[in-house]
Design an enzyme around this catalytic site. Structure first.
Site, short mmCIF file in Angstrom:
data_model
loop_
_atom_site.label_atom_id
_atom_site.label_comp_id
_atom_site.label_asym_id
_atom_site.label_seq_id
_atom_site.Cartn_x
_atom_site.Cartn_y
_atom_site.Cartn_z
N SER A 81 0.87 -1.19 0.00
CA SER A 81 0.00 0.00 0.00
C SER A 81 0.89 1.23 0.00
CB SER A 81 -0.87 0.00 1.26
OG SER A 81 -1.53 1.23 1.45
N TYR A 95 -2.65 -1.13 10.26
CA TYR A 95 -2.52 -1.26 8.81
C TYR A 95 -1.17 -0.74 8.35
CZ TYR A 95 -4.04 -1.12 3.91
OH TYR A 95 -4.17 -1.31 2.55
#
Length: 257
Positions: free
Chosen positions: A139, A152
């Site tokens: 990401s 995350y």
């Protein structure tokens, strides 16, 4: 480019980015193994549709990526894994002091630990076959951070680090390991958030996308699942044989800032 004869296992691939990647690899001729934890009839139907549309073999295997043993069983059940795409992931947003510990554990398990287990299980087969590609869907948050996304961000930074370690361990073999780092991608899950965000900010669709959802993405455009799939397919191509241990950002300039 042809991936005919190769088999790709894509975790978390019954929708969104994972499904988009599976379709693009199938378009390039690869046989594909879809995965999720749900095991519904429609999951198997997705595999049948891909097989029919692209003329490849496609199957679905249920496995919970939060459980290490099931991650490894997925690779074993696939029988062949020339291309491993670690895509499964979940998200939760909360300040760190109120972040639910069980949610932290789940995010680390699915987003990071699963990458370890599937990669460890897949590498022996790749070595035996004399070719392999490990592609981790990280990401933009694997390269930068945002508040309230501690688990995350930690997991995706870990995925980027693991990518580098695996690349070094396989550098003298015909195996590569890279991470793709998307920014905001237009998936059904993101699409479903748009009406609520419009109501929250009292904005029309285009304004809420440009000024709220894509505020950190300089292009002010979503990436598409087809673009993510094309990037993964490129990393499997002969042109990418010397690309290993790196990150490819598909983020509209987010990490350039």
């Amino acid at each position: 480019m042809s991936l005919q004869g190769k088999t790709a296992v894509i975790t978390g691939s019954n929708s969104g980015i994972g499904l988009g990647i599976a379709r693009e690899l199938a378009r390039a001729g690869a046989n594909v193994v879809l995965n999720s934890f749900t095991g519904r009839p429609q999951d198997h139907a997705l595999a049948d549709t891909i097989a029919s549309e692209f003329g490849v073999r496609a199957s679905y295997i249920k496995a919970d990526m939060s459980i290490g043993r099931e991650c490894r069983d997925l690779i074993e059940a696939a029988a062949a894994c020339d291309i491993l795409v670690n895509n499964a992931g979940i998200q939760h947003v909360a300040p760190i002091d109120t972040f639910p510990p069980e949610t932290w554990d789940a995010i680390i398990a699915i987003n990071l630990n699963s990458v370890f287990h599937t990669t460890a299980a897949a590498l022996p087969g790749m070595r035996a076959a004399g070719w392999g590609r490990v592609i981790n869907i990280a990401s933009a948050h694997g390269l930068t951070a945002s508040p309230f996304k501690s688990a995350y961000v930690a997991a995706k930074h870990g995925v980027v680090g693991m990518t580098k370690a695996v690349a070094l361990e396989t550098a003298q073999e015909p195996i590569t390991c890279n991470a793709v780092c998307p920014g905001y991608v237009l998936t059904p899950l993101v699409e479903a958030q748009i009406p609520d965000t419009m109501a929250e900010y009292d904005m029309d669709r285009e304004t809420v996308i440009r000024e709220v959802m894509l505020a950190r993405q300089p292009s002010r455009q979503f990436a598409t699942v087809e673009q993510l799939g094309g990037t993964v397919a490129f990393l499997c191509s002969p042109a990418a044989e010397q690309i290993t241990g790196t990150t490819l950002s598909v983020d509209g300039g987010w990490t350039a800032m």
